[in-house]
Scaffold this active site. Structure first.
Site, PDB file in Angstrom:
ATOM      1  N   GLU A 114       0.349  -1.294   0.131  1.00  0.00           N
ATOM      2  CA  GLU A 114       0.037   0.290   0.091  1.00  0.00           C
ATOM      3  C   GLU A 114       1.036   1.317   0.299  1.00  0.00           C
ATOM      4  OE1 GLU A 114      -3.806  -1.817   2.864  1.00  0.00           O
ATOM      5  OE2 GLU A 114      -2.343  -0.115   3.386  1.00  0.00           O
TER       6      GLU A 114
ATOM      7  N   CYS B 253       2.861   8.568   1.229  1.00  0.00           N
ATOM      8  CA  CYS B 253       3.488   7.243   2.391  1.00  0.00           C
ATOM      9  C   CYS B 253       3.860   6.361   1.857  1.00  0.00           C
ATOM     10  CB  CYS B 253       2.849   7.333   3.745  1.00  0.00           C
ATOM     11  SG  CYS B 253       3.314   6.393   4.822  1.00  0.00           S
TER      12      CYS B 253
ATOM     13  N   CYS C 250       5.914  -7.527   7.939  1.00  0.00           N
ATOM     14  CA  CYS C 250       7.351  -6.667   8.603  1.00  0.00           C
ATOM     15  C   CYS C 250       7.047  -7.351   9.942  1.00  0.00           C
ATOM     16  CB  CYS C 250       6.535  -5.068   8.748  1.00  0.00           C
ATOM     17  SG  CYS C 250       7.784  -4.582  10.075  1.00  0.00           S
TER      18      CYS C 250
ATOM     19  N   CYS D 103       5.481  -4.941  15.954  1.00  0.00           N
ATOM     20  CA  CYS D 103       4.926  -4.333  16.856  1.00  0.00           C
ATOM     21  C   CYS D 103       3.438  -4.749  17.445  1.00  0.00           C
ATOM     22  CB  CYS D 103       5.033  -3.046  16.521  1.00  0.00           C
ATOM     23  SG  CYS D 103       6.499  -2.349  16.350  1.00  0.00           S
TER      24      CYS D 103
ATOM     25  N   CYS E 278       0.655  -2.799  15.619  1.00  0.00           N
ATOM     26  CA  CYS E 278       0.595  -2.177  14.194  1.00  0.00           C
ATOM     27  C   CYS E 278      -0.210  -3.774  13.568  1.00  0.00           C
ATOM     28  CB  CYS E 278       2.138  -1.848  13.576  1.00  0.00           C
ATOM     29  SG  CYS E 278       2.246  -1.656  11.949  1.00  0.00           S
TER      30      CYS E 278
ATOM     31  N   CYS F 252      -5.317  -1.485   6.541  1.00  0.00           N
ATOM     32  CA  CYS F 252      -4.655  -0.687   7.684  1.00  0.00           C
ATOM     33  C   CYS F 252      -4.465  -0.433   8.233  1.00  0.00           C
ATOM     34  CB  CYS F 252      -4.346  -0.502   6.401  1.00  0.00           C
ATOM     35  SG  CYS F 252      -2.377   0.520   6.637  1.00  0.00           S
TER      36      CYS F 252
HETATM   37  N1  SAH Z   1       8.664   0.488  10.236  1.00  0.00           N
HETATM   38  C1  SAH Z   1       8.613   1.497  10.876  1.00  0.00           C
HETATM   39  C2  SAH Z   1       7.956   3.400   9.458  1.00  0.00           C
HETATM   40  C3  SAH Z   1       6.333   2.070   9.519  1.00  0.00           C
HETATM   41  S1  SAH Z   1       5.633   2.221  10.598  1.00  0.00           S
HETATM   42  C4  SAH Z   1       8.707   2.492  11.772  1.00  0.00           C
HETATM   43  O1  SAH Z   1       8.188   2.134  12.871  1.00  0.00           O
HETATM   44  O2  SAH Z   1       8.656   3.864  11.706  1.00  0.00           O
HETATM   45  C5  SAH Z   1       5.049   4.189  10.001  1.00  0.00           C
HETATM   46  C6  SAH Z   1       4.311   4.646  11.839  1.00  0.00           C
HETATM   47  O3  SAH Z   1       2.871   3.893  12.586  1.00  0.00           O
HETATM   48  C7  SAH Z   1       4.983   4.232  13.045  1.00  0.00           C
HETATM   49  O4  SAH Z   1       5.296   4.697  13.496  1.00  0.00           O
HETATM   50  C8  SAH Z   1       4.578   3.446  14.392  1.00  0.00           C
HETATM   51  O5  SAH Z   1       4.381   3.649  15.561  1.00  0.00           O
HETATM   52  C9  SAH Z   1       2.188   3.654  13.269  1.00  0.00           C
HETATM   53  N2  SAH Z   1       1.556   3.309  13.644  1.00  0.00           N
HETATM   54  C10 SAH Z   1       1.957   2.010  13.351  1.00  0.00           C
HETATM   55  N3  SAH Z   1       0.375   1.090  13.594  1.00  0.00           N
HETATM   56  C11 SAH Z   1      -0.283   2.825  14.288  1.00  0.00           C
HETATM   57  C12 SAH Z   1      -1.431   2.354  15.371  1.00  0.00           C
HETATM   58  N4  SAH Z   1      -2.867   1.458  15.409  1.00  0.00           N
HETATM   59  N5  SAH Z   1      -1.773   3.410  15.709  1.00  0.00           N
HETATM   60  C13 SAH Z   1      -1.695   4.647  15.000  1.00  0.00           C
HETATM   61  N6  SAH Z   1       0.237   4.561  14.509  1.00  0.00           N
HETATM   62  C14 SAH Z   1       0.041   2.970  14.320  1.00  0.00           C
HETATM   63 FE1  SF4 Z   2       6.917  -3.147  11.445  1.00  0.00          FE
HETATM   64 FE2  SF4 Z   2       4.990  -1.823  12.220  1.00  0.00          FE
HETATM   65 FE3  SF4 Z   2       7.118  -1.950  13.944  1.00  0.00          FE
HETATM   66 FE4  SF4 Z   2       6.949   0.134  11.876  1.00  0.00          FE
HETATM   67  S1  SF4 Z   2       5.301   0.005  13.569  1.00  0.00           S
HETATM   68  S2  SF4 Z   2       8.610  -1.798  12.477  1.00  0.00           S
HETATM   69  S3  SF4 Z   2       5.865  -1.143  10.328  1.00  0.00           S
HETATM   70  S4  SF4 Z   2       5.397  -3.538  12.849  1.00  0.00           S
END
Ligand code: SAH
Ligand code: SF4
Length: 384
Positions: A126, A142, A149, A153, A156, A376
């Site tokens: 995406e 973006c 990944c 986390c 996420c 997403c």
């Molecule tokens: N992997 C990289 C870039 C992609 S994640 C990273 O972790 O920085 C991009 C951003 O989306 C990160 O700052 C993450 O903290 C945020 N993010 C992920 N899931 C989210 C959610 N459910 N609500 C709000 N922000 C989220």
């Molecule tokens: Fe991977 Fe999502 Fe963590 Fe970014 S926030 S490192 S995309 S699992």
């Protein structure tokens, strides 16, 4: 893997060596109808020059070719009307220009657009185009760097998918080309323009840094996007941050911080066990910043977990002395994220207030495109 070998065997630059050394991924195994042809988007500027030289073409022809591909977003040699018909036919025989397939486009009421692209091997990724409110039609794009990944986390959605595969440099660049092509045709008066790029889509850029850095160099050198308008976001892979500092490309850095103690951070971001806060913050302090530049710290606010007054005070202390700005992103609960909760509006405001009173730049990033975010979790947080 005949197609890929045809594409990279004819030259031996450091870049192609790196390409050969990089992971053998599914796209290399994928038999393409163009398998005996060279994918021009796979080549660096030097490799393109060599390719043209072998066809007996002069240097200025390489510039024309790169202009067609990266500035005019040509999808076929037939578009290249300043080349003779005979040369266009020769190009058609020997090469092709790959293009990601747009399979779905969703448009939010707030103007955010989400693009779903299918890659050569059927995987999909995406990209999200977010109006940045700064000037007519200007948007932040973006983009993704991996299919899924591995970092995992807890908050996420991409993390819950696991890692499917790394993206190739040309697949990363293709998101920008495809969206720019689309944006220029937008109904919006004067069209839409990608003015900023963030690697904040699917994937951890430092876990695919060979391809990401090739892609960044193409975006900067071939597409003419200013490095100052590009931000790479990481979950905190310390050697990646050091590598970026030492070898570039010199783009902006964003850190997904999300907690102020190792205990909480490790519970939501397993990567913290490998690179705890002390090491991460030290790498940020050591990261070279040119004048007027800062590191962006993203902080997903999770109700009652990391949104307390104590957290805000600790955050001020943690970032003291680092040229930084903080983006507070209220948690977006778009998948089964168990215990994790959204913060209350009061907590969000109080948190921001503490940071601001301490002299920090702290913005609240409201969720964008929430009505189109079905598949997403992470791309909804706006970045300006
Ligand atoms: N992997 C990289 C870039 C992609 S994640 C990273 O972790 O920085 C991009 C951003 O989306 C990160 O700052 C993450 O903290 C945020 N993010 C992920 N899931 C989210 C959610 N459910 N609500 C709000 N922000 C989220
Ligand atoms: Fe991977 Fe999502 Fe963590 Fe970014 S926030 S490192 S995309 S699992």
């Amino acid at each position: 893997m005949p197609g890929i070998h045809t594409a990279i065997l004819f030259t031996d630059t450091a870049e192609s060596k790196r390409l050969r050394q990089s992971d053998i991924i599914k796209t290399q195994l994928f038999l393409h109808e163009n398998q005996m042809k060279t994918n021009l988007k796979h080549l660096s500027k030097n490799e393109l020059s060599l390719f043209m030289e072998r066809l007996g073409q002069k240097t200025y022809r390489t510039n024309q070719l790169t202009h067609w591909i990266y500035r005019k977003h040509a999808t076929s040699f037939d578009d290249m009307t300043d080349f003779s018909k005979a040369f266009r036919e020769e190009l058609n025989e020997k090469a092709f220009i790959s293009n990601s397939k747009l399979v779905q486009k969703l448009i939010s009421k707030d103007g955010t657009e989400k693009f779903l692209f299918e890659l050569e091997d059927g995987e999909s990724i995406e990209s999200v185009l977010i109006p940045n409110g700064r000037g007519k039609g200007k948007c932040t794009l973006c983009i993704s760097s991996q299919v899924g990944c591995a970092v995992g986390c807890k908050f996420c959605v991409t993390g819950s998918l696991g890692l499917k595969r790394n993206m190739r440099a040309y697949e990363i660049v293709d998101q920008v080309i495809a969206v720019q092509r689309h944006a220029a045709q937008s109904d919006e008066d004067g069209g839409r323009e990608v003015s900023n790029l963030v690697l904040m889509g699917m994937g951890e850029p430092f876990n695919n840094f060979t391809e990401v850095s090739i892609a960044l160099r193409k975006l900067i050198e071939l597409m003419g996007i200013s490095r100052r308008k590009i931000t790479l976001s990481t979950s905190g892979i310390v050697p990646g941050i050091q590598n970026l500092a030492e070898t570039g490309p010199p783009v902006n850095l964003a850190i997904s911080l999300n907690a102020t103690t190792d205990k909480v951070r490790s519970s939501i971001m397993p990567i913290n066990r490998k690179y705890p806060l002390k090491e991460l913050i030290r790498a940020c302090r050591d990261f070279p910043l040119s004048p007027n530049r800062s590191i962006t710290f993203e902080y997903v606010l999770l109700g009652k977990l990391n949104d307390t007054k104590d957290d805000a005070v600790r955050l001020v202390r943690l970032l003291k002395g680092i040229k930084s700005k903080v983006n507070l992103i209220p948690f977006n609960p778009s998948c089964d994220t168990g215990e994790l909760r959204q913060p209350s509006d009061k907590r969000i405001a109080e948190f921001q207030d503490i940071l601001r009173k301490a002299g920090m730049t702290a913005m609240i990033r409201k969720s964008m495109g929430s009505d189109i975010s079905a598949a997403c979790g992470q791309l909804k947080a706006a970045f300006r």
